[in-house]
Enzyme design. Structure first.
Site, PDB file in Angstrom:
ATOM      1  N   ASN A  80       0.834  -1.186   0.000  1.00 16.56           N
ATOM      2  CA  ASN A  80       0.000   0.000   0.000  1.00 16.56           C
ATOM      3  C   ASN A  80       0.877   1.247   0.000  1.00 16.56           C
ATOM      4  OD1 ASN A  80      -1.571   2.232   1.270  1.00 16.56           O
ATOM      5  ND2 ASN A  80      -3.185   0.685   1.322  1.00 16.56           N
ATOM      6  N   HIS A  91      -3.562   0.506  -3.176  1.00 17.68           N
ATOM      7  CA  HIS A  91      -3.690  -0.453  -2.090  1.00 17.68           C
ATOM      8  C   HIS A  91      -2.709  -1.608  -2.321  1.00 17.68           C
ATOM      9  CE1 HIS A  91      -8.121   0.914  -1.310  1.00 17.68           C
ATOM     10  NE2 HIS A  91      -7.260   1.920  -1.346  1.00 17.68           N
ATOM     11  N   GLU A  93      -3.315  -4.752  -2.760  1.00 15.63           N
ATOM     12  CA  GLU A  93      -3.799  -5.624  -3.829  1.00 15.63           C
ATOM     13  C   GLU A  93      -3.635  -4.971  -5.200  1.00 15.63           C
ATOM     14  OE1 GLU A  93      -6.589  -6.220  -0.213  1.00 15.63           O
ATOM     15  OE2 GLU A  93      -5.565  -4.562  -1.196  1.00 15.63           O
ATOM     16  N   SER A 115      -8.354  -8.117   4.874  1.00 15.03           N
ATOM     17  CA  SER A 115      -9.561  -8.341   4.089  1.00 15.03           C
ATOM     18  C   SER A 115      -9.702  -7.258   3.021  1.00 15.03           C
ATOM     19  CB  SER A 115     -10.778  -8.315   5.023  1.00 15.03           C
ATOM     20  OG  SER A 115     -11.965  -8.504   4.302  1.00 15.03           O
ATOM     21  N   CYS A 117     -10.858  -4.383   0.646  1.00 11.44           N
ATOM     22  CA  CYS A 117     -11.891  -3.348   0.682  1.00 11.44           C
ATOM     23  C   CYS A 117     -12.824  -3.555  -0.517  1.00 11.44           C
ATOM     24  CB  CYS A 117     -11.248  -1.960   0.647  1.00 11.44           C
ATOM     25  SG  CYS A 117     -10.494  -1.558  -0.949  1.00 11.44           S
ATOM     26  N   CYS A 120     -10.917  -3.204  -3.908  1.00  9.08           N
ATOM     27  CA  CYS A 120     -10.026  -4.334  -4.205  1.00  9.08           C
ATOM     28  C   CYS A 120     -10.809  -5.615  -4.451  1.00  9.08           C
ATOM     29  CB  CYS A 120      -9.008  -4.507  -3.076  1.00  9.08           C
ATOM     30  SG  CYS A 120      -7.824  -3.139  -3.019  1.00  9.08           S
TER      31      CYS A 120
END
Length: 169
Positions: A80, A91, A93, A115, A117, A120
């Site tokens: 990130n 982010h 991901e 987890s 968002c 993502c």
């Protein structure tokens, strides 16, 4: 002979080298047999080491790693940089997906330290990943069921260091 090969023991030091090397350098540095012996917890540890990098830079501690399901080779990784680059969608991901480039993600797994968002999770679904491994649902969770409803296999491999790192943030 590769610097990291099937005889190299799996350790945090070796995984840290893999986390910090450019993805394009992995194929000349790490042997295929080494990747084959890595387990999900090892790939998650690489993602956590990338999250630590983001935290050390003053950012949000989230990392991501993408592997090919068959060869287990790393295709992309990132962390990130939302704070560092003042960009709302950098982010862990999205950084890993950008690093992997344009490809068919249907035979890949993305490891994410937190987890996903909504943004993502949507990107993971739209890029047709077959599997997501989440490293922390203790500090935040929410889109695992949505991803499952979209036909994506979701596994939880919580990493205690990753959970502690995000809790500091």
């Amino acid at each position: 002979m590769k610097f990291i090969n099937e005889n190299t023991p799996i350790s945090d030091e070796v995984l840290k080298i893999i986390a910090h090397l450019p993805t394009t350098s992995l194929s000349v540095t790490v042997g295929k047999k080494f990747f084959e012996k890595l387990e999900d917890k090892d790939f998650m540890r690489i993602a956590v080491l990338l999250a630590q990098k983001s935290y050390d830079e003053g950012g949000c501690p989230i990392g991501g790693v993408i592997i090919h399901n068959t060869t287990r080779e790393i295709l992309g990784k990132g962390h990130n940089t939302l704070v560092q680059e003042n960009h709302p969608y950098n982010h862990g991901e999205t950084s890993a997906i950008r690093n992997a480039g344009r490809r068919d993600f249907s035979e890949t797994t993305i490891f994410t330290t937190l987890s996903p968002c909504d943004v993502c999770a949507t990107l993971i679904y739209m890029r047709q990943f077959s599997r997501v491994v989440v490293g922390d649902i203790t500090n935040a969770s929410g889109n695992e069921e949505l991803l499952r409803e979209k036909g994506i296999q979701v596994d939880i491999v919580e990493d205690p260091q990753g959970i502690a790192l995000y809790a500091q943030y």
